[in-house]
Design an enzyme around this catalytic site. Structure first.
Site, PDB file in Angstrom:
ATOM      1  N   ARG A  17      95.077  10.715  72.209  1.00 11.68           N
ATOM      2  CA  ARG A  17      93.898  10.868  73.072  1.00 11.68           C
ATOM      3  C   ARG A  17      94.254  11.253  74.510  1.00 11.68           C
ATOM      4  O   ARG A  17      93.378  11.637  75.287  1.00 11.68           O
ATOM      5  CB  ARG A  17      93.073   9.582  73.059  1.00 11.68           C
ATOM      6  CG  ARG A  17      92.212   9.451  71.806  1.00 11.68           C
ATOM      7  CD  ARG A  17      91.339   8.211  71.859  1.00 11.68           C
ATOM      8  NE  ARG A  17      92.091   6.995  71.563  1.00 11.68           N
ATOM      9  CZ  ARG A  17      91.602   5.765  71.679  1.00 11.68           C
ATOM     10  NH1 ARG A  17      90.361   5.588  72.113  1.00 11.68           N
ATOM     11  NH2 ARG A  17      92.337   4.718  71.365  1.00 11.68           N
ATOM     12  N   GLY A 143      89.850  -7.395  68.113  1.00 10.10           N
ATOM     13  CA  GLY A 143      90.048  -8.514  67.208  1.00 10.10           C
ATOM     14  C   GLY A 143      89.571  -9.799  67.865  1.00 10.10           C
ATOM     15  O   GLY A 143      89.866 -10.056  69.032  1.00 10.10           O
TER      16      GLY A 143
END
Length: 458
Positions: A17, A143
């Site tokens: 990216r 998470g």
């Protein structure tokens, strides 16, 4: 720092990216590459010989940067997950007892104190692992930390696998851990690639250790901003802003005045003495050292420069790999480069360039001069427009100017040449031969005036 702590920095990924041909961890923010920031943080808890960077994409280039710091490397030839990355170093690491910290190479805002607190938490609790966590307003994509009724970490649940109740949890996993090294290596081979990506995830160690009856704890970071990971150029710029603000704040709290600090760039290894004043838009980089009571003018650029006490760099000047002695001045619009050295009280003025030149105490060159590969004594006056012709097309040659020499304006000194102490050079001269001490040298054509020249043209 502890000799019982080993740090592994995960830095093998490509970082697609970033839209770059360069490995992500080599991109720079706040005056260092991302991987160097990770190493500096690690040095707060471990000696260099117990810091290891996992290299992969562009391994040779990353290794070159890492090894300059004294840290070691090992390679993850296939990127098969974070757990696999650490296991690639088993031959190097498994024999190192104590604590094992696993951190990441693309979070440049992590402070050494944060890793120290993580290690301290593991040491005090005796947990098999401690997870660095943070509360964030929007935990989407992270998470989640699931704790039991006693506050121990029961599981880390990825966003996609989380229930609605679990997704409401704001405490997230940073991806940074401190393990009891012996327990880690005893259990790490139980990680399985039972996931859609067929990769070995370090997060699985939490469940593995819990299933083995071992305790997993967490330490929550107060500033979640430290966990900013760099995935694109926008985040890189955000991190740079934060790191620059940290440095200017540190410098100001140490007694330095910075005018419009939001416009000033100061690299992390720069040192600045108290009562120095830094003007707006100054850029101070590399290993620059600035003494006390100095001034750095607006829009000036200093790189690997040394300014002794009282030295002043006026606006729009550049000083690179060069030194200013006490109370020496350069600029405005001056340039010192490649080992230029101004003695105490020397003045170099506007549009004067010095390259590989020692300029003695009290000497002056105030306007429009180029002085290259020169040795210039004390109390010398160099007139406007003077140049040293130091290059013959193949080699560089030296100009030597003794103490107390006066060089008239618009003079050309063709090296190799020496002007001995107290000699004079008449304005507009081209000097090709040595000038004895106390002598006047004139190297210009005799003036000829042709009267009525205009009338003859007509």
């Amino acid at each position: 720092m502890s000799s019982d702590v080993t740090v592994v920095i995960l830095a093998a990924g490509q970082g697609t990216r970033m839209k770059s041909r360069m490995a992500k961890v080599l991109h720079r923010a706040g005056g260092r590459s991302l991987v160097e920031h990770a190493i500096v943080a690690a040095l707060g808890v471990a000696p260099p010989e117990r810091i290891f960077v996992v290299v992969g994409h562009q391994a040779a280039a990353v290794r070159e940067v890492v090894e300059r710091t004294g840290a070691g490397t090992f390679e993850q030839k296939e990127q098969l997950g974070t757990g696999h990355a650490v296991m690639c170093g088993e031959n190097l690491l498994a024999g190192l007892s104590g604590q094992l910290i696993v951190t990441v190479g693309d979070c440049p805002l992590i402070r050494p104190e944060t890793l120290a607190a993580l290690a301290d938490r593991q040491r005090k609790t005796g947990a098999a692992a401690v997870v660095l966590t943070a509360d964030v307003p929007d935990s989407t994509g992270y998470g989640r930390i699931i704790r039991d009724q006693n506050g121990a970490v029961e599981a880390i649940v990825e966003h996609k696998a989380a229930t609605e109740a679990q997704r409401a949890v704001k405490e997230i996993n940073s991806g940074i851990y401190c393990f009891d090294a012996a327990e880690f290596w005893r259990h790490v081979r139980l990680i399985r690639p039972d996931n859609p990506a067929n990769e070995y995830y370090l997060t699985d160690m939490i469940g593995i250790l819990n299933n083995a009856g071992l305790r997993v704890a967490a330490t929550k970071i107060h500033d979640a901003g430290e966990l900013l990971g760099i995935n694109d150029r926008v985040q890189l710029a955000e991190a740079d802003d934060i790191l620059r603000e940290r440095k200017t704040r540190e410098v100001m709290l140490a007694g330095v005045t910075i005018e419009q600090p939001e416009t000033v760039t100061i690299d992390p290894d720069v040192r600045i003495g108290m009562d120095t004043v830094i003007g707006p838009f100054a850029r101070i980089t590399g290993n620059t050292i600035i003494g006390e009571d100095c001034k750095v003018g607006a829009c000036s650029i200093l790189h690997d420069a040394v300014l002794e006490n009282g030295a002043e760099v006026f606006a729009f000047s550049m000083v690179s790999s060069s030194k200013l002695g006490e109370n020496a001045h350069v600029g405005p619009y001056g340039r010192l480069r490649m080992g230029a050295d101004l003695g105490a009280g020397a003045h170099v003025g506007n549009f004067v360039e010095l390259k590989n030149t020692r300029f003695g105490a009290g000497s002056k060159s105030m306007h429009l001069a180029y002085l290259g590969d020169s040795e210039i004594g004390s109390k010398v006056n160099v007139g406007a427009g003077t140049i040293t012709c130091n290059y013959d097309g193949k080699k560089k040659h030296a100009t030597v100017i003794g103490d107390g020499v006066f060089v008239g304006s618009n003079s050309t000194l063709v090296a190799p040449v020496a002007l001995e102490d107290s000699s004079y050079v008449g304005a507009g001269s081209v000097i090709t031969e040595d000038v004895p001490g106390g002598s006047l040298a004139l190297g210009r054509a005799r003036q000829v005036v042709k009267k009525d020249w205009k009338k003859k043209e007509c």
